[in-house]
Design a protein around this motif. Sequence first.
Motif, PDB file in Angstrom:
ATOM      1  N   ARG A  45      30.610 -27.403  21.797  1.00  0.00           N
ATOM      2  CA  ARG A  45      30.741 -28.187  23.015  1.00  0.00           C
ATOM      3  C   ARG A  45      29.520 -28.040  23.922  1.00  0.00           C
ATOM      4  NH1 ARG A  45      35.812 -30.191  24.171  1.00  0.00           N
ATOM      5  NH2 ARG A  45      36.718 -30.802  22.170  1.00  0.00           N
ATOM      6  N   VAL A  46      29.042 -26.786  24.052  1.00  0.00           N
ATOM      7  CA  VAL A  46      27.862 -26.565  24.900  1.00  0.00           C
ATOM      8  C   VAL A  46      26.657 -27.329  24.355  1.00  0.00           C
ATOM      9  CG1 VAL A  46      26.231 -24.826  25.705  1.00  0.00           C
ATOM     10  CG2 VAL A  46      28.691 -24.378  25.786  1.00  0.00           C
ATOM     11  N   ALA A  47      26.514 -27.322  23.016  1.00  0.00           N
ATOM     12  CA  ALA A  47      25.416 -28.089  22.419  1.00  0.00           C
ATOM     13  C   ALA A  47      25.579 -29.580  22.689  1.00  0.00           C
ATOM     14  CB  ALA A  47      25.366 -27.815  20.919  1.00  0.00           C
ATOM     15  N   GLY A  50      24.549 -30.188  26.171  1.00  0.00           N
ATOM     16  CA  GLY A  50      23.085 -30.177  26.276  1.00  0.00           C
ATOM     17  C   GLY A  50      22.468 -31.488  25.811  1.00  0.00           C
ATOM     18  N   GLU A  51      22.967 -32.033  24.712  1.00  0.00           N
ATOM     19  CA  GLU A  51      22.427 -33.318  24.231  1.00  0.00           C
ATOM     20  C   GLU A  51      22.731 -34.435  25.224  1.00  0.00           C
ATOM     21  OE1 GLU A  51      22.889 -36.217  20.304  1.00  0.00           O
ATOM     22  OE2 GLU A  51      23.875 -34.246  20.386  1.00  0.00           O
ATOM     23  N   LEU A  52      23.947 -34.388  25.795  1.00  0.00           N
ATOM     24  CA  LEU A  52      24.293 -35.406  26.792  1.00  0.00           C
ATOM     25  C   LEU A  52      23.392 -35.309  28.019  1.00  0.00           C
ATOM     26  CD1 LEU A  52      26.213 -37.580  28.004  1.00  0.00           C
ATOM     27  CD2 LEU A  52      27.676 -35.701  28.762  1.00  0.00           C
ATOM     28  N   LEU A  53      23.186 -34.081  28.515  1.00  0.00           N
ATOM     29  CA  LEU A  53      22.379 -33.903  29.726  1.00  0.00           C
ATOM     30  C   LEU A  53      20.912 -34.230  29.479  1.00  0.00           C
ATOM     31  CD1 LEU A  53      24.038 -30.654  31.133  1.00  0.00           C
ATOM     32  CD2 LEU A  53      24.233 -32.979  32.023  1.00  0.00           C
ATOM     33  N   GLN A  54      20.429 -33.944  28.259  1.00  0.00           N
ATOM     34  CA  GLN A  54      19.024 -34.271  27.972  1.00  0.00           C
ATOM     35  C   GLN A  54      18.797 -35.779  28.069  1.00  0.00           C
ATOM     36  OE1 GLN A  54      17.413 -32.344  24.601  1.00  0.00           O
ATOM     37  NE2 GLN A  54      15.651 -33.688  24.416  1.00  0.00           N
ATOM     38  N   ARG A  55      19.801 -36.548  27.673  1.00  0.00           N
ATOM     39  CA  ARG A  55      19.648 -37.991  27.773  1.00  0.00           C
ATOM     40  C   ARG A  55      19.894 -38.494  29.184  1.00  0.00           C
ATOM     41  NH1 ARG A  55      22.799 -37.950  22.888  1.00  0.00           N
ATOM     42  NH2 ARG A  55      24.608 -38.640  24.132  1.00  0.00           N
ATOM     43  N   SER A  56      20.642 -37.703  29.982  1.00  0.00           N
ATOM     44  CA  SER A  56      21.029 -38.189  31.305  1.00  0.00           C
ATOM     45  C   SER A  56      20.129 -37.690  32.417  1.00  0.00           C
ATOM     46  CB  SER A  56      22.473 -37.762  31.605  1.00  0.00           C
ATOM     47  OG  SER A  56      23.342 -38.234  30.610  1.00  0.00           O
ATOM     48  N   LEU A  57      19.543 -36.490  32.281  1.00  0.00           N
ATOM     49  CA  LEU A  57      18.697 -35.949  33.346  1.00  0.00           C
ATOM     50  C   LEU A  57      17.340 -36.647  33.360  1.00  0.00           C
ATOM     51  CD1 LEU A  57      19.402 -32.109  33.008  1.00  0.00           C
ATOM     52  CD2 LEU A  57      20.214 -33.653  34.801  1.00  0.00           C
ATOM     53  N   PRO A 113      21.830 -20.366  27.193  1.00  0.00           N
ATOM     54  CA  PRO A 113      20.627 -21.220  27.260  1.00  0.00           C
ATOM     55  C   PRO A 113      20.682 -22.343  26.224  1.00  0.00           C
ATOM     56  CG  PRO A 113      20.139 -19.208  26.065  1.00  0.00           C
ATOM     57  CD  PRO A 113      21.571 -19.091  26.510  1.00  0.00           C
ATOM     58  N   ILE A 114      20.267 -23.533  26.683  1.00  0.00           N
ATOM     59  CA  ILE A 114      20.173 -24.690  25.781  1.00  0.00           C
ATOM     60  C   ILE A 114      18.749 -25.233  25.893  1.00  0.00           C
ATOM     61  CG2 ILE A 114      21.067 -26.987  25.254  1.00  0.00           C
ATOM     62  CD1 ILE A 114      23.649 -26.208  26.629  1.00  0.00           C
ATOM     63  N   ARG A 115      18.003 -25.175  24.791  1.00  0.00           N
ATOM     64  CA  ARG A 115      16.627 -25.658  24.789  1.00  0.00           C
ATOM     65  C   ARG A 115      16.611 -27.174  24.650  1.00  0.00           C
ATOM     66  NH1 ARG A 115      13.473 -21.570  26.737  1.00  0.00           N
ATOM     67  NH2 ARG A 115      14.086 -19.597  25.762  1.00  0.00           N
ATOM     68  N   LEU A 116      15.936 -27.815  25.640  1.00  0.00           N
ATOM     69  CA  LEU A 116      15.784 -29.267  25.577  1.00  0.00           C
ATOM     70  C   LEU A 116      14.523 -29.626  24.802  1.00  0.00           C
ATOM     71  CD1 LEU A 116      16.819 -30.198  29.244  1.00  0.00           C
ATOM     72  CD2 LEU A 116      18.257 -29.945  27.206  1.00  0.00           C
ATOM     73  N   ALA A 117      14.450 -30.849  24.332  1.00  0.00           N
ATOM     74  CA  ALA A 117      13.324 -31.276  23.487  1.00  0.00           C
ATOM     75  C   ALA A 117      11.995 -31.240  24.224  1.00  0.00           C
ATOM     76  CB  ALA A 117      13.587 -32.682  22.930  1.00  0.00           C
ATOM     77  N   ILE A 150      36.474 -30.125  32.460  1.00  0.00           N
ATOM     78  CA  ILE A 150      36.951 -31.261  31.701  1.00  0.00           C
ATOM     79  C   ILE A 150      36.155 -31.372  30.442  1.00  0.00           C
ATOM     80  CG2 ILE A 150      37.696 -32.533  33.752  1.00  0.00           C
ATOM     81  CD1 ILE A 150      35.135 -34.146  33.542  1.00  0.00           C
ATOM     82  N   GLY A 151      36.567 -32.246  29.593  1.00  0.00           N
ATOM     83  CA  GLY A 151      35.870 -32.421  28.332  1.00  0.00           C
ATOM     84  C   GLY A 151      34.559 -33.129  28.512  1.00  0.00           C
ATOM     85  N   PRO A 152      33.791 -33.291  27.430  1.00  0.00           N
ATOM     86  CA  PRO A 152      32.456 -33.849  27.518  1.00  0.00           C
ATOM     87  C   PRO A 152      32.459 -35.329  27.841  1.00  0.00           C
ATOM     88  CG  PRO A 152      33.081 -33.468  25.260  1.00  0.00           C
ATOM     89  CD  PRO A 152      34.130 -32.891  26.081  1.00  0.00           C
TER      90      PRO A 152
END
Length: 468
Positions: A45-47, A50-57, A113-117, A150-152
């Motif tokens: 879920r955390v991963a 992270g993928e969602l936030l990388q696309r949204s931030l 920690p979640i490493r972004l691209a 809440i969920g993702p």
Amino acid sequence: MRSLYIRIYLTVVAALALFALVSVWLLQNHLDQERARAQSTLQERVAAWGELLQRSLPGAHAPPQVQAEALREWSERLRLPMALDDARGQRIGASDSFQRRQGTGPGAGRAYPIRLADGRTLWVLRPSLMRGGMPRPEGAGGDPGGPGDIGPGGPGVDGGQPGFGPMAPHSPWLPPGPAFDGIGLAALLVVLFAAVAAGAYPVVRRLTRRLEALKRGVEAFGAGHLQQRVAEDGRDEIAALGASFNQAAARIEVLLRSHQSLLANASHELRSPLARLKMAVSMADEATPEQRDALRREIDTNIGELDALVEEVLLASRLDAAITLDRRDPVDLLAVAAEEAARVQASAQGEDLRVAGDERLLRRAIRNLLENARRYGGEDVHAEVASAGDSAEVRVADRGPGVPEAYRERIFEPFFRLPGHAEREGGVGLGLALVRQIAERHGGSVRCTPREGGGSCFTLSLPRGQLA
């Protein structure tokens, strides 16, 4: 280890210990699997976050203030404490809930920690552990910084309920309490084991104490205390064993007393014919021919008496030792009574009845009754066979002096003879005793009653039963 109760008790305790150990091992494995499953789900879920936030931030080139504002907005939407560092490790921004929890509280130091691209690092505070090792939602427990998780898919994906949805599985069979882990479970089973072991001891001890009492009773009986008996309390196998022992002990006591009495009386009865034989033999050398004939007849009579006595003693011993008859054949009572009555010049009549039994023993019983009547009752002896309900009766009547009422039961005792009859009529007092033994071995009885007009009537009663 000689005590039976210790062996039984240790067997129970060992079984309980094995059960407790296996239970702890199985439950601990189950808890470890649940923890691993929850941890794996959390990481997935955390991963995904992270993928969602990388696309949204906003991208790394955006101003730090813009990135920080977007991070706080998503932290509130996802209800997750988050922080964002640039590629050099410098903090760009953090949500209020992250700042409050990073240094103190149960969630301190649990940032994931979640490493972004683009080289940035997104920090997400991991949810606190639930009871039993399950994940707990951030808003649970009244934390002021987050109303819940809440969920993702954003707010409302899981119906607006706080928690991770599928991420926070609850095991309804796990008891509440933060201490319910391997150690707590082991302590619970140890207490249960001790309680059951303590409760099993008095039960096992009571069981084996009764066995020990039975053992002492058997040993005392074997040492010669024939009156020894054991307790028969209870309804279990030990009580049944005690009852069986008491029955066997009573029978053995009766047999031994009977044999002792039989031996003592037989020894006494043997002395009279032996003394007469000794005297006749000593007088034979000096006697005249006429006296020698008389002595020879005396010797033959005494030898016949000895032979009859030995035969009756042996038969009485065999009947005492036999619990049941060796065989049961159809016996025609009228035919047997007629044959035996002819031997003593008596009459016989009645119904043609048959019973199941040993013909040799029944013939001996009828013969003894007829000979006893002939010896004490004179010439008028009569035998009759008749039915009486489910029994067949052989009645032998005489016109003798009769038997006083006080002696009508005692005459069936071994070696008992009416006063004055021993010197006048002879006999050793075993004939009627054998009749009673034979009757009882066939499930019947014998009794003596007065006869109308004088004399006695002996009635041998036998069950007719089922003939083969």
